[in-house]
Write a protein that holds these residues in place. Structure first.
Motif, PDB file in Angstrom:
ATOM      1  N   GLN A 189       0.839  -1.199   0.000  1.00  0.00           N
ATOM      2  CA  GLN A 189       0.000   0.000   0.000  1.00  0.00           C
ATOM      3  C   GLN A 189       0.874   1.249   0.000  1.00  0.00           C
ATOM      4  O   GLN A 189       0.498   2.269  -0.569  1.00  0.00           O
ATOM      5  N   VAL A 190       2.049   1.157   0.577  1.00  0.00           N
ATOM      6  CA  VAL A 190       2.995   2.276   0.572  1.00  0.00           C
ATOM      7  C   VAL A 190       3.412   2.610  -0.863  1.00  0.00           C
ATOM      8  O   VAL A 190       3.516   3.785  -1.227  1.00  0.00           O
ATOM      9  N   SER A 191       3.614   1.588  -1.683  1.00  0.00           N
ATOM     10  CA  SER A 191       3.966   1.821  -3.084  1.00  0.00           C
ATOM     11  C   SER A 191       2.866   2.597  -3.794  1.00  0.00           C
ATOM     12  O   SER A 191       3.131   3.581  -4.485  1.00  0.00           O
ATOM     13  N   VAL A 192       1.629   2.159  -3.613  1.00  0.00           N
ATOM     14  CA  VAL A 192       0.507   2.854  -4.248  1.00  0.00           C
ATOM     15  C   VAL A 192       0.405   4.275  -3.718  1.00  0.00           C
ATOM     16  O   VAL A 192       0.193   5.220  -4.479  1.00  0.00           O
ATOM     17  N   VAL A 201       0.501   7.741  -5.889  1.00  0.00           N
ATOM     18  CA  VAL A 201      -0.555   8.762  -5.787  1.00  0.00           C
ATOM     19  C   VAL A 201       0.047  10.125  -5.446  1.00  0.00           C
ATOM     20  O   VAL A 201      -0.363  11.150  -5.977  1.00  0.00           O
ATOM     21  N   LYS A 202       1.039  10.125  -4.571  1.00  0.00           N
ATOM     22  CA  LYS A 202       1.678  11.378  -4.142  1.00  0.00           C
ATOM     23  C   LYS A 202       2.714  11.886  -5.137  1.00  0.00           C
ATOM     24  O   LYS A 202       3.254  12.973  -4.966  1.00  0.00           O
ATOM     25  N   GLY A 203       3.001  11.087  -6.163  1.00  0.00           N
ATOM     26  CA  GLY A 203       3.989  11.498  -7.154  1.00  0.00           C
ATOM     27  C   GLY A 203       5.426  11.309  -6.703  1.00  0.00           C
ATOM     28  O   GLY A 203       6.350  11.827  -7.325  1.00  0.00           O
ATOM     29  N   LYS A 204       5.619  10.540  -5.652  1.00  0.00           N
ATOM     30  CA  LYS A 204       6.972  10.288  -5.145  1.00  0.00           C
ATOM     31  C   LYS A 204       7.699   9.240  -5.978  1.00  0.00           C
ATOM     32  O   LYS A 204       8.921   9.186  -5.971  1.00  0.00           O
ATOM     33  N   SER A 205       6.937   8.389  -6.649  1.00  0.00           N
ATOM     34  CA  SER A 205       7.513   7.370  -7.527  1.00  0.00           C
ATOM     35  C   SER A 205       6.487   7.035  -8.604  1.00  0.00           C
ATOM     36  O   SER A 205       5.349   7.483  -8.548  1.00  0.00           O
ATOM     37  N   GLU A 206       6.925   6.259  -9.576  1.00  0.00           N
ATOM     38  CA  GLU A 206       6.077   5.854 -10.691  1.00  0.00           C
ATOM     39  C   GLU A 206       5.963   4.328 -10.722  1.00  0.00           C
ATOM     40  O   GLU A 206       6.940   3.634 -10.440  1.00  0.00           O
ATOM     41  N   PRO A 207       4.801   3.821 -11.107  1.00  0.00           N
ATOM     42  CA  PRO A 207       4.682   2.367 -11.271  1.00  0.00           C
ATOM     43  C   PRO A 207       5.549   1.898 -12.439  1.00  0.00           C
ATOM     44  O   PRO A 207       5.825   2.661 -13.366  1.00  0.00           O
ATOM     45  N   SER A 208       5.947   0.646 -12.395  1.00  0.00           N
ATOM     46  CA  SER A 208       6.642   0.057 -13.533  1.00  0.00           C
ATOM     47  C   SER A 208       5.648  -0.085 -14.683  1.00  0.00           C
ATOM     48  O   SER A 208       4.427   0.019 -14.483  1.00  0.00           O
TER      49      SER A 208
END
Length: 59
Positions: free
Chosen positions: A24-27, A31-38
């Motif tokens: 859930q931290v990844s999602v 959402v916060k724009g801190k990282s992008e999904p692969s």
């Protein structure tokens, strides 16, 4: 954009995380724009939310 999509579909971050197989931290970070999904996860999100991949990845 992901935050708005989740809200419009009535989907919780926890549900999406479980369906994709990520934390859930990844999602939350997506959402916060801190990282992008692969790309693979973008494809899964596209399928689950029934939105074209191209539309999902546009910024």
């Amino acid at each position: 954009m992901l935050k708005e999509l989740l809200e419009s579909k009535g989907v919780k971050q926890k549900w999406l995380a479980n369906k994709i197989g990520v934390s859930q931290v990844s999602v939350s970070n997506w959402v916060k724009g801190k990282s992008e999904p692969s790309l693979k996860n973008y494809q899964k999100i596209s399928e689950l939310l029934e939105i074209p991949l191209k539309e999902l990845t546009q910024q």
